[in-house]
Scaffold this motif. Structure first.
Motif, PDB file in Angstrom:
ATOM      1  N   GLN A   1       0.823  -1.206   0.000  1.00  0.00           N
ATOM      2  CA  GLN A   1       0.000   0.000   0.000  1.00  0.00           C
ATOM      3  C   GLN A   1       0.860   1.261   0.000  1.00  0.00           C
ATOM      4  N   THR A   2       1.950   1.226   0.760  1.00  0.00           N
ATOM      5  CA  THR A   2       2.796   2.422   0.825  1.00  0.00           C
ATOM      6  C   THR A   2       3.523   2.676  -0.486  1.00  0.00           C
ATOM      7  N   LEU A   3       3.797   1.638  -1.244  1.00  0.00           N
ATOM      8  CA  LEU A   3       4.448   1.821  -2.543  1.00  0.00           C
ATOM      9  C   LEU A   3       3.543   2.581  -3.512  1.00  0.00           C
ATOM     10  N   ARG A   4       2.234   2.467  -3.314  1.00  0.00           N
ATOM     11  CA  ARG A   4       1.283   3.212  -4.152  1.00  0.00           C
ATOM     12  C   ARG A   4       1.122   4.640  -3.654  1.00  0.00           C
ATOM     13  N   ASP A   5       0.983   4.787  -2.333  1.00  0.00           N
ATOM     14  CA  ASP A   5       0.792   6.118  -1.753  1.00  0.00           C
ATOM     15  C   ASP A   5       1.221   6.066  -0.281  1.00  0.00           C
ATOM     16  N   PRO A   6       2.471   6.430   0.015  1.00  0.00           N
ATOM     17  CA  PRO A   6       2.967   6.309   1.388  1.00  0.00           C
ATOM     18  C   PRO A   6       2.150   7.089   2.409  1.00  0.00           C
ATOM     19  N   VAL A   7       1.778   8.297   2.082  1.00  0.00           N
ATOM     20  CA  VAL A   7       1.055   9.130   3.042  1.00  0.00           C
ATOM     21  C   VAL A   7      -0.317   8.548   3.345  1.00  0.00           C
TER      22      VAL A   7
END
Length: 389
Positions: free
Chosen positions: A265-271
């Motif tokens: 999930q963080t690889l797509r959107d870390p924030v």
């Protein structure tokens, strides 16, 4: 508390003889509230009311004592470092083969070792067993099935002499690795495992390092399960099955998979991924540790080996936001994403690595008196009443 004049009291040594436990166990009973120690005026040492001791003895069975400490010469965790038999594991992971480190844990000798054997008939048996599993079975499911069937197929499995156990363990690991679905390769365990995990160009030194780093970690819950089984004189296959059963819990072996999904999930959107995790109120997967205070040395080694991989930029971003150190679960997850490992590969690597450690702990337990594990159980149900019907 001071001694009452109208009560019969026993010394610590007398209580230990009455309950058939070590004096150290008596102090553990006091800390748990099972016994109350008192002081006698003019005397040194603790005393215990005989009536209270007898009540405790009446609740007990043949062996009322709990093993409070397990002595082991295998793994030391000290000052945020990990050692196997006095050897720094971060050094072993980058200079030695898995087979050599396994031999160190099993025998105490650090010498060069060849590849673990995988007899073709045993590999065929394990593959046939794995083939029966449904398509939804994870790699750890396949390992559990294979271990049970391989045990049933080994007529010498009840031999518990150290040399027999070491030989069986090496063969078991070699067979399990070769029997997993995927192409068969030769070489170190890392070279043999890579085509089972990824179709990317091989970096077997990564898998060798992972297996060494995760081989043992002291008295983790799965290791305790394995030691209890070994102390009951279960054979090696049953010991490994006990460890695999405990490993399957969501608080133990599943941690790598949870970290893998979070990192995905963080690889797509870390924030957004971190925001959603913080909002859930649950700990951020792959960060912090109950034993290590400032760093996980296993994670540090893996991150150094992955230094050129873009995934580490994401790891660094979320590490800065979380405010604590990443652990080995996140490091393994980063390796899995960097080389497109199958999602259940992390748990399988963990399981195969821990078979090395469980074997070492089993060897220690086989040298101990049998059936020494029996925790003290305090009955909390209703009092027994005679049947008046």
């Amino acid at each position: 508390m001071t001694q009452s004049s109208d009560e019969n009291y026993l010394t610590t040594a007398e209580v230990a003889r009455r309950l058939q436990v070590k004096p150290e166990t008596i102090y553990a009973y006091v800390s748990r509230g099972h016994l109350t120690s008192v002081r006698a005026r003019g005397r040194r040492g603790s005393l215990f009311a005989a009536s209270e001791v007898e009540r405790l003895a009446s609740r007990s069975v043949e062996h009322p004592g709990a093993i409070e400490r397990i002595e082991s010469g295998l793994t030391l965790l000290k000052d945020d470092e990990l050692y196997y038999r006095g050897h720094l594991v971060r050094d072993l992971a980058t200079t030695r083969t898995v087979e050599s480190v396994a031999h160190l844990l099993w025998t105490g000798e650090l010498t060069d070792q060849g590849p673990f054997a995988a007899p073709p008939d045993s590999v065929q048996l394990a593959r046939a067993a794995i083939a029966v599993a449904p398509l939804t079975a994870r790699m750890t499911d396949q390992l559990r099935i294979a271990v049970a069937v391989l045990g049933a197929g080994d007529p010498l499995r009840f031999g518990l002499a150290p040399e027999s156990v070491v030989s069986a363990a090496a063969r078991l690991i070699g067979v399990l690795v070769d029997a997993l679905p995927g192409e068969t390769a030769e070489g170190t365990l890392g070279e043999r495992l890579w085509p089972k995990m990824s179709t990317r160009p091989a970096r077997p030194e990564l898998l060798d390092a992972v297996l060494i780093l995760l081989a043992d970690h002291g008295l983790a819950v799965s290791t305790i399960a394995a030691r209890v089984a070994a102390n009951a004189r279960a054979n090696l296959y049953s010991v490994v099955s006990a460890g695999l059963g405990a490993l399957d819990g969501q608080y133990h072996g599943a941690a790598t998979t949870i970290a893998y999904r979070f990192l995905e999930q963080t690889l797509r959107d870390p924030v957004e991924a971190l925001s959603d995790q913080l909002r859930s109120g649950e700990p951020v997967p792959g960060f912090g540790h109950k034993i290590y205070q400032h760093r996980d040395p296993r994670a540090e080694v893996l991150f150094e080996l992955l230094a050129d991989e873009p995934v580490l930029e994401t790891v660094q971003t979320i590490t800065t936001q979380v405010g604590t150190f990443p652990n080995s679960d996140l490091a393994v997850a980063a390796m899995m994403h960097a080389y497109d490992f199958r999602p259940d590969a992390g748990e399988a690597l963990f399981a195969i690595a821990r078979i090395i450690g469980w074997t070492a702990h089993a060897l220690e337990e086989y040298a101990q008196p049998g059936l020494r594990f029996r925790a003290l159980g305090n009955y909390t149900g209703p009092d027994s009443r005679p049947d008046r019907s």
